[in-house]
Structures are given as structure tokens and as C-alpha cells.
Design a protein around this motif. Structure first.
Motif, mmCIF file in Angstrom:
data_model
loop_
_atom_site.group_PDB
_atom_site.id
_atom_site.type_symbol
_atom_site.label_atom_id
_atom_site.label_comp_id
_atom_site.label_asym_id
_atom_site.label_seq_id
_atom_site.Cartn_x
_atom_site.Cartn_y
_atom_site.Cartn_z
ATOM 1 N N VAL A 54 44.845 35.503 49.720
ATOM 2 C CA VAL A 54 43.867 34.866 49.106
ATOM 3 C C VAL A 54 43.925 34.072 48.039
ATOM 4 C CG1 VAL A 54 41.187 35.704 48.506
ATOM 5 C CG2 VAL A 54 42.771 37.149 50.028
ATOM 6 N N MET A 55 43.223 32.859 47.767
ATOM 7 C CA MET A 55 43.430 32.225 46.799
ATOM 8 C C MET A 55 42.061 31.892 46.032
ATOM 9 S SD MET A 55 45.568 29.598 49.106
ATOM 10 C CE MET A 55 46.856 28.666 48.367
ATOM 11 N N PHE A 56 42.121 31.814 45.107
ATOM 12 C CA PHE A 56 40.653 31.522 43.859
ATOM 13 C C PHE A 56 41.294 30.299 43.044
ATOM 14 C CE2 PHE A 56 40.778 36.067 45.003
ATOM 15 C CZ PHE A 56 39.452 35.980 45.431
ATOM 16 N N THR A 57 40.268 29.511 42.601
ATOM 17 C CA THR A 57 40.311 28.603 41.402
ATOM 18 C C THR A 57 39.228 28.928 40.509
ATOM 19 O OG1 THR A 57 38.866 27.084 42.739
ATOM 20 C CG2 THR A 57 41.208 26.642 42.766
ATOM 21 N N ALA A 58 39.832 28.642 39.115
ATOM 22 C CA ALA A 58 38.864 28.927 37.821
ATOM 23 C C ALA A 58 38.332 27.442 37.399
ATOM 24 C CB ALA A 58 39.743 29.367 36.740
ATOM 25 N N HIS A 59 37.034 27.489 37.151
ATOM 26 C CA HIS A 59 36.499 26.237 36.703
ATOM 27 C C HIS A 59 35.851 26.342 35.377
ATOM 28 C CE1 HIS A 59 36.965 24.689 40.926
ATOM 29 N NE2 HIS A 59 36.765 25.895 41.125
ATOM 30 N N ASP A 60 35.875 25.360 34.571
ATOM 31 C CA ASP A 60 34.935 25.076 33.527
ATOM 32 C C ASP A 60 34.243 23.834 33.785
ATOM 33 O OD1 ASP A 60 33.855 25.020 31.071
ATOM 34 O OD2 ASP A 60 35.486 25.234 29.765
ATOM 35 N N GLY A 61 32.671 23.924 34.113
ATOM 36 C CA GLY A 61 32.029 22.631 34.406
ATOM 37 C C GLY A 61 32.856 21.963 35.743
ATOM 38 N N ASP A 62 33.175 20.916 35.627
ATOM 39 C CA ASP A 62 33.823 19.981 36.724
ATOM 40 C C ASP A 62 35.221 20.322 36.802
ATOM 41 O OD1 ASP A 62 31.450 19.245 37.382
ATOM 42 O OD2 ASP A 62 31.657 17.246 36.522
ATOM 43 N N GLU A 63 35.803 20.810 35.516
ATOM 44 C CA GLU A 63 37.195 20.805 35.469
ATOM 45 C C GLU A 63 37.807 22.120 35.905
ATOM 46 O OE1 GLU A 63 40.410 20.516 31.844
ATOM 47 O OE2 GLU A 63 38.152 20.497 31.465
ATOM 48 N N VAL A 64 38.936 21.952 36.654
ATOM 49 C CA VAL A 64 39.643 23.162 37.278
ATOM 50 C C VAL A 64 40.594 23.526 36.124
ATOM 51 C CG1 VAL A 64 41.751 21.757 38.409
ATOM 52 C CG2 VAL A 64 41.108 24.277 39.236
ATOM 53 N N VAL A 65 40.762 24.822 35.696
ATOM 54 C CA VAL A 65 41.283 25.231 34.695
ATOM 55 C C VAL A 65 42.505 26.482 34.864
ATOM 56 C CG1 VAL A 65 39.712 24.749 32.935
ATOM 57 C CG2 VAL A 65 39.730 27.043 33.920
ATOM 58 N N GLY A 66 42.411 27.151 36.056
ATOM 59 C CA GLY A 66 43.620 27.931 36.430
ATOM 60 C C GLY A 66 43.347 28.226 37.994
ATOM 61 N N ASN A 67 44.323 29.066 38.309
ATOM 62 C CA ASN A 67 44.255 29.336 39.823
ATOM 63 C C ASN A 67 44.664 30.805 39.645
ATOM 64 O OD1 ASN A 67 47.019 29.535 39.861
ATOM 65 N ND2 ASN A 67 47.246 27.643 41.149
ATOM 66 N N GLU A 68 44.518 31.423 41.020
ATOM 67 C CA GLU A 68 44.983 32.940 41.207
ATOM 68 C C GLU A 68 45.235 33.060 42.800
ATOM 69 O OE1 GLU A 68 41.656 35.415 40.738
ATOM 70 O OE2 GLU A 68 41.087 34.543 38.747
ATOM 71 N N MET A 69 46.269 33.842 43.049
ATOM 72 C CA MET A 69 46.499 34.067 44.429
ATOM 73 C C MET A 69 46.865 35.720 44.206
ATOM 74 S SD MET A 69 49.269 32.201 46.795
ATOM 75 C CE MET A 69 50.817 32.611 46.417
ATOM 76 N N ILE A 70 46.389 35.980 45.853
ATOM 77 C CA ILE A 70 47.155 37.594 45.969
ATOM 78 C C ILE A 70 47.334 37.712 47.230
ATOM 79 C CG2 ILE A 70 46.039 39.760 46.163
ATOM 80 C CD1 ILE A 70 43.793 39.736 44.608
ATOM 81 N N SER A 71 48.523 38.454 47.666
ATOM 82 C CA SER A 71 49.206 38.592 48.943
ATOM 83 C C SER A 71 48.824 39.856 49.054
ATOM 84 C CB SER A 71 50.429 38.003 48.782
ATOM 85 O OG SER A 71 51.314 38.618 50.134
ATOM 86 N N TYR A 72 48.554 40.278 50.328
ATOM 87 C CA TYR A 72 48.473 41.875 50.724
ATOM 88 C C TYR A 72 49.379 42.231 52.067
ATOM 89 C CZ TYR A 72 43.717 41.607 48.569
ATOM 90 O OH TYR A 72 42.749 41.433 47.539
ATOM 91 N N PRO A 73 50.461 42.903 51.600
ATOM 92 C CA PRO A 73 51.278 42.996 52.763
ATOM 93 C C PRO A 73 50.677 43.792 53.817
ATOM 94 C CG PRO A 73 52.190 43.895 50.659
ATOM 95 C CD PRO A 73 51.093 43.349 50.187
ATOM 96 N N LEU A 74 50.722 43.645 55.036
ATOM 97 C CA LEU A 74 50.172 44.244 56.194
ATOM 98 C C LEU A 74 50.883 45.231 56.901
ATOM 99 C CD1 LEU A 74 48.002 41.147 57.368
ATOM 100 C CD2 LEU A 74 47.284 43.066 55.603
ATOM 101 N N LEU A 75 52.309 45.168 57.237
ATOM 102 C CA LEU A 75 53.390 46.109 57.904
ATOM 103 C C LEU A 75 53.831 47.150 57.114
ATOM 104 C CD1 LEU A 75 55.025 43.520 60.027
ATOM 105 C CD2 LEU A 75 52.850 44.278 60.533
ATOM 106 N N ASP A 76 53.935 47.094 55.866
ATOM 107 C CA ASP A 76 54.270 48.260 55.112
ATOM 108 C C ASP A 76 53.789 47.693 53.446
ATOM 109 O OD1 ASP A 76 56.079 45.873 53.898
ATOM 110 O OD2 ASP A 76 57.173 46.465 55.848
#
Ligand SMILES: CC(C)(COP(=O)(O)OP(=O)(O)OC[C@H]1O[C@@H](n2cnc3c(N)ncnc32)[C@H](O)[C@@H]1OP(=O)(O)O)[C@@H](O)C(=O)NCCC(=O)NCCS
Length: 334
Positions: A54-76
Motif C-alpha cells: 500500500v502506498m501513500f503520498t504527502a502533499h502541501d497544497g499542490d506540492e508533493v512533500v513525501g511518500n510512504e509504503m507499507i508491505s504486509y507479508p501474507l504467507l508468514d
């Protein structure tokens, strides 16, 4: 500060997410480049049985200022969430990172995960801002890793011949060395999967709460499909035991077909019953020969090892790898 966070739901969102990578990776990791956009797009689109991203972006008005990512293991590792966040260099030290971390940890908690895990880089001889930041969030240090780099332009067949002659000698003679690209031969895929399972138990994990991974041939094949969809070639080498005809040593290198100048050493593992025959070094030498042949565009190769992994580091030193960066594995109970 009026920062808002959006989940990435379309290609335009992936472009913004990836823009943060392009601006930050060379800034934070001297010598590295961001993975190409196509890889980010593929990670966003993948519908894998092994992990959900799952990915996210962070914004200040029109400007992108950061990002995030989470990975969930599904088998273990169903209690674990792998997290990563970045603030673009020009917007750091204004509280954006702390705000993003709060969001990311809330998302992982809402998913029912019990533990967040991440990696933060530091210069080789100092504590970097990412680590100071993470420690401020209350994380514990789980393991110390070192990134090493090998200049492939300074490596020739003569060097590999010398390493093989002086350090491997005839100690691996009873094994048959094999290589392949992208798709493991059907008769080896079962043992390739078994070797990958070993990576999650035999590589030194320090205090990390990473559980043994459940690998079978289907999971190995899924990894091959994911690498292809991310436009990565896998160059692999192994050693086959003539008595069992399966793999007892395994190593692989990933190269982006879009950005081939940097190659990445992925996994290397030798079956415990077959250690002491220099198979780690023998298979790596064989795979470096394959890399030089198949990917002359690759200028250097990057590898990450636990700082305590003296055997693997001795192999890498013998090949000429030089330390460039530290990476601390950190964990936080949710
Ligand atoms: C780590 C990172 C996310 C911090 O983002 P940021 O927006 O600058 O963080 P904040 O402004 O919220 O800082 C929070 C605290 O972290 C610490 N910190 C952050 N940067 C620091 C620096 N350069 N030197 C010392 N401390 C620092 C401080 O304690 C700071 O609090 P303070 O400013 O009140 O003293 C950013 O540097 C980054 O993107 N680095 C590359 C990727 C990375 O390492 N991510 C780590 C998490 S997986």
C-alpha cells in the motif's frame, strides 16, 4: 504546516510517489539511484499472494512533500508490517516526517499488525538523520547491516580467475556449478525454493522478530513473475550435489532492464551440510562472470550484509567489495 496524506489509487498517484524516490534516493544513499518508475508502477499493480503493498503520498497544497509504503507479508510474518517513509530533502526538519510516521503506524495497527519493521541508512562512520528520527519514535535496533559496493569496471576475468584459483582451489570440485537467467530449470526449482527459505533463518537476523518464511516452488515461481513484471532480470548461479541432484548453494543478482548500470546482489546461501567447500565464493564468482557477460552495461554491484555475517563479508572482501553505508533494521511494537 498543512500536510495532507492521500492513498495512491492510480497511475498519476504512482508518478507523484515515484517523484519523491527520484529526488531522495541519490541524496540519501550516495551511489544509488531510485528504482525506475516502471518498478513502482508494477509494485502498485501487483496482486500477489505473498505480500500486499500500500502506498501513500504527502502533499502541501499542490506540492508533493513525501511518500510512504507499507508491505504486509501474507504467507508468514502475519504480525509484521514493513514500513518506509521519505520526506523530500527540501522539506525536512519541519515535522513532516513525524506526521507521516504517526499516520503510517496507525494504518499498520488498523490492519491488525503487531509490529512495524523498517530500515534506516547512515553514513558508514556516523549516525544518520533517519536513525536519529526513528530512535525518537521509540524504535529498538534489531540488526546492523552494511552496504558494500564493487566496481565492476575495475573487475576483470583475471581477478576472478585469481580468486577462484587461490581461494576456491579444488575444494568445490565434487559439485557441479549451474547458472540460469530469469527462470530456474524445472528440476531445480524445488531446491531453489528451499534455499530461499533458509535465507530467512540462516542469515544473521540479530534481534529481529522475523519468522522463518514458508517457501515452496510456487512461491519461487511467483517471485520470478514479480521480478519480470518489475522489469528486473535475475541472474542466478548454484551448486548441485551429484548425490542428490538438487541445489546445495544458491546466489542471485538482480538487474533492472531499464536502469542496468547498478546491479544488486540479492540472496546467497549454502546448505549447512555442504558448508566449508567454498561454495559461497565459487557460486558468486560464477555469477559475476555471468553478469559481466550478460550485462556489460552494469557498472557496479551493491550488496547488503549483517555486520556480524563474517563468512559472507570475507567472501565479499575477497571479491573486492568496499563498505559504503550502514543500514540499521529497526522495530516498533504497535
Ligand atoms: C528521516 C526523515 C523521514 C525525517 O523527516 P523530517 O520531516 O525531517 O522529520 P521531522 O522534521 O518530523 O523530525 C522529527 C525528529 O527527528 C529527528 N531528526 C530528523 N532529522 C534530523 C537530522 N537531520 N538531524 C538530527 N535529528 C533529526 C529530530 O529529533 C526531529 O525532531 P526535532 O526537529 O524536533 O528535533 C527524512 O530525513 C527522510 O526522508 N530520510 C530518508 C528516508 C528515511 O531515512 N526514512 C526513515 C524512516 S523508514
Amino acid at each position: 504546516m498543512s500536510v495532507s496524506i492521500s492513498r495512491v489509487v492510480d497511475v498519476a498517484g504512482v508518478e507523484l510517489w515515484h517523484d519523491v524516490e527520484e529526488r531522495s534516493v541519490p541524496f540519501d544513499h550516495p551511489g544509488l539511484l531510485a528504482d525506475p518508475f516502471e518498478e513502482s508502477l508494477s509494485m502498485f499493480r501487483e496482486d500477489q499472494r505473498t505480500e500486499r503493498i500500500v502506498m501513500f503520498t504527502a502533499h502541501d497544497g499542490d506540492e508533493v512533500v513525501g511518500n510512504e509504503m507499507i508491505s504486509y507479508p501474507l504467507l508468514d510474518n502475519l504480525d509484521n508490517a514493513l514500513v518506509h517513509l521519505t520526506v523530500v530533502p527540501e522539506r525536512r526538519r519541519r515535522g513532516v516526517g513525524r506526521f507521516l510516521a504517526g499516520h503510517l503506524l496507525d494504518v499498520a495497527r488498523a490492519e491488525g499488525r503487531k509490529r512495524a519493521m523498517g530500515w534506516v541508512a547512515s553514513p558508514f562512520d556516523a549516525e544518520g538523520p533517519g536513525l536519529t528520527f526513528a530512535l525518537g519514535l521509540g524504535v529498538t535496533r534489531a540488526n546492523e547491516n552494511v552496504r558494500r559496493e564493487l566496481d565492476l569496471e575495475g573487475l576483470d576475468d583475471g581477478t576472478l580467475d585469481t580468486v577462484q584459483r587461490d581461494l576456491v582451489g579444488n575444494r568445490a570440485d565434487r559439485y557441479q556449478l549451474v547458472t540460469w537467467i530469469d527462470r530456474a530449470p524445472d528440476e531445480l526449482v524445488e531446491t531453489a525454493a528451499r534455499m530461499m527459505g533458509r535465507m530467512s533463518t540462516d542469515a544473521p537476523l540479530g534481534d529481529s522478530a522475523w519468522e522463518p518464511e514458508a517457501w515452496d516452488a510456487a512461491r519461487y515461481r511467483e517471485g520470478e513473475v514479480a521480478a519480470a513484471s518489475r522489469r528486473r532480470r535475475r541472474l542466478a548461479a548454484g551448486a548441485v550435489d551429484p548425490n542428490s541432484s538438487g541445489l546445495v548453494a544458491y546466489t542471485d543478482i538482480g538487474v533492472s532492464t531499464i536502469r542496468p548500470e547498478i546491479a544488486y546482489q540479492w540472496d546467497t546461501v549454502v546448505d549447512p551440510d555442504h558448508r566449508g567447500h567454498r561454495l559461497g565464493l565459487a557460486t558468486k564468482v560464477e555469477n559475476l562472470r555471468q553478469l559481466r557477460r550478460e550485462s556489460p552495461e552494469s557498472k557496479r554491484i551493491e550488496t547488503w550484509n549483517a555486520a556480524s555475517n563474517s563468512f559472507m563479508i570475507a567472501v565479499n572482501d575477497a571479491l573486492g567489495f568496499r563498505p559504503v553505508e550502514r543500514t540499521t533494521a529497526v522495530e516498533l511494537a504497535l
